[in-house]
Design an enzyme around this catalytic site. Structure first.
Site, short mmCIF file in Angstrom:
data_model
loop_
_atom_site.label_atom_id
_atom_site.label_comp_id
_atom_site.label_asym_id
_atom_site.label_seq_id
_atom_site.Cartn_x
_atom_site.Cartn_y
_atom_site.Cartn_z
CD GLN A 1 -3.35 -6.05 1.48
OE1 GLN A 1 -2.85 -7.09 1.92
NE2 GLN A 1 -2.65 -4.95 1.27
N GLY B 1 2.80 0.50 10.16
CA GLY B 1 2.68 -0.92 10.42
C GLY B 1 3.06 -1.31 11.83
NE ARG C 1 0.19 -1.41 1.06
CZ ARG C 1 0.94 -2.02 1.96
NH1 ARG C 1 1.10 -3.33 1.95
NH2 ARG C 1 1.55 -1.32 2.90
CE1 TYR D 1 3.09 -12.11 -1.49
CE2 TYR D 1 2.30 -9.95 -0.81
CZ TYR D 1 3.02 -11.11 -0.54
OH TYR D 1 3.66 -11.27 0.66
#
Length: 357
Positions: free
Chosen positions: A98, A314, A226, A179
């Site tokens: 990622q 996760g 994503r 982000y």
């Protein structure tokens, strides 16, 4: 929960199951942001996932937002990651890196030259950075020039090539969680008046350019993307999600990407995105009220409903390296220890036990 264990094709990869491992920051990189031998063990233990997506990995020095996170912008980092991918492949697994540029979720403390983090506009996140020296408030970032935007697109493409050199099966571009790409998408972080700000078509431009450049660099069939519609993390306040994400997804769909990955906050918006996206959709389901994380049962349910083609979990993967076997057996499951999520040694990282046969 047989749905989780049906094969699925993602890009050119024929995967044995639809139970993917979600990207999770663990803050255990060594000096120079190089993955350690311990990271190779951690990911290899979880090679039973249909696909592993690694922790967020910075494509450049200025892309770092947390302490001890790994990079993919130096030769030493490539060599470190090669040990990880070799270990995963030796156990029959598949792994994507990622690529995560944190943008304004950074701090001069992290950078050798003490520079400001970059962002679409000089608007601070309101969040903080943990350091061994204490908690530091994020400053307002430096507003990126168009030249810096182009250079950052190039950083993503270069990091993607490095990922392939390191043996990864592909990469996931992180456009979520507040982000850098998400900052461009959201008007609360992006007040630009040029071609990268203002109307929705401009705010999606940077993320689309990154996806296109990464696809050109390594082949779009090796690229995931994503998103996290309506996610308020890291100071994000979306006002036009219902217009924004269909526009973004339609633009991304032109490039033949391997998959779209949704970190879910709004089920109705997930359905809208699902209808717009023509390819493989991977869903990290929103946790049920009162639950700290999404569960295997939720994952199987969204597959049955046709909301997704694969699911990511996760904390279940974090605490259960043999998760597929535990699901098939109906448990029991190890409980994740939140105190060891970030930083530290092997404890809470590589020492979660497998089931006793």
């Amino acid at each position: 929960m047989n749905e989780l264990f049906e094969p699925v094709t993602v890009g050119k990869l024929d995967l044995p199951n639809r139970l993917f491992m979600s990207p999770m920051t663990r803050s255990r990189a060594g000096g120079g942001a190089v993955p350690t031998e311990m990271a190779a063990q951690y990911y290899a233990q979880r090679a039973g996932a249909g696909l592993i997506v690694t922790e967020g990995t910075q494509p450049s020095v200025i892309g770092q937002g947390y302490i001890d996170t790994p990079g993919l912008h130096s030769a030493a980092q490539v060599e470190g990651w090669r040990k990880v991918t070799d270990a995963v492949h030796a156990r029959g697994g598949r792994i994507f890196a990622q690529l995560m540029h944190t943008g304004r979720i950074g701090h001069p403390w992290l950078y050798p030259d003490g520079s400001l983090p970059l962002g679409p506009s000089p608007i601070a996140s309101g969040e903080t950075l943990y350091t061994p020296e204490g908690i530091l408030e994020h400053p307002a970032p430096k507003e990126m020039t168009t030249a810096e935007i182009a250079a950052t697109v190039g950083d993503f493409a270069r990091a993607a090539r490095n990922a392939i050199d390191a043996g990864f099966d592909g990469v996931e571009v992180h456009g979520a969680n507040g982000y850098l790409i998400h900052q461009f998408l959201c008007g609360s972080a992006n007040s630009r008046t040029d071609a990268y700000g203002g109307e929705v078509g401009n705010r999606i431009r940077f993320g689309v350019e990154v996806a296109h450049a990464v696809g050109e660099a390594i082949g779009p069939e090796r690229v995931g993307f994503r998103i996290s519609p309506r996610n308020p993390n890291n100071g994000i306040r979306e006002q036009d999600s219902a217009e924004l994400y269909p526009a973004l997804v339609r633009s991304l769909s032109r490039y033949g990407l391997a998959y779209l990955h949704i970190m879910e906050w709004d089920r109705e918006l997930t359905k809208v995105v699902r209808a717009e996206w023509p390819g493989v959709l991977v869903l990290n389901p929103k946790a049920e009220p009162g639950s700290p994380s999404s569960t295997p049962e939720q994952g199987a349910a969204v597959l049955r409903e046709g909301l997704a083609d694969a699911v990511t979990l996760g904390s279940y993967w974090l605490a259960n390296p043999d998760l597929p076997e535990r699901i098939k057996a109906g448990g029991p499951y190890n409980r994740p220890e939140s105190a060891t999520f970030y930083g530290g040694d092997h404890r809470g990282y590589t020492d979660y036990p497998a089931m006793v046969a």
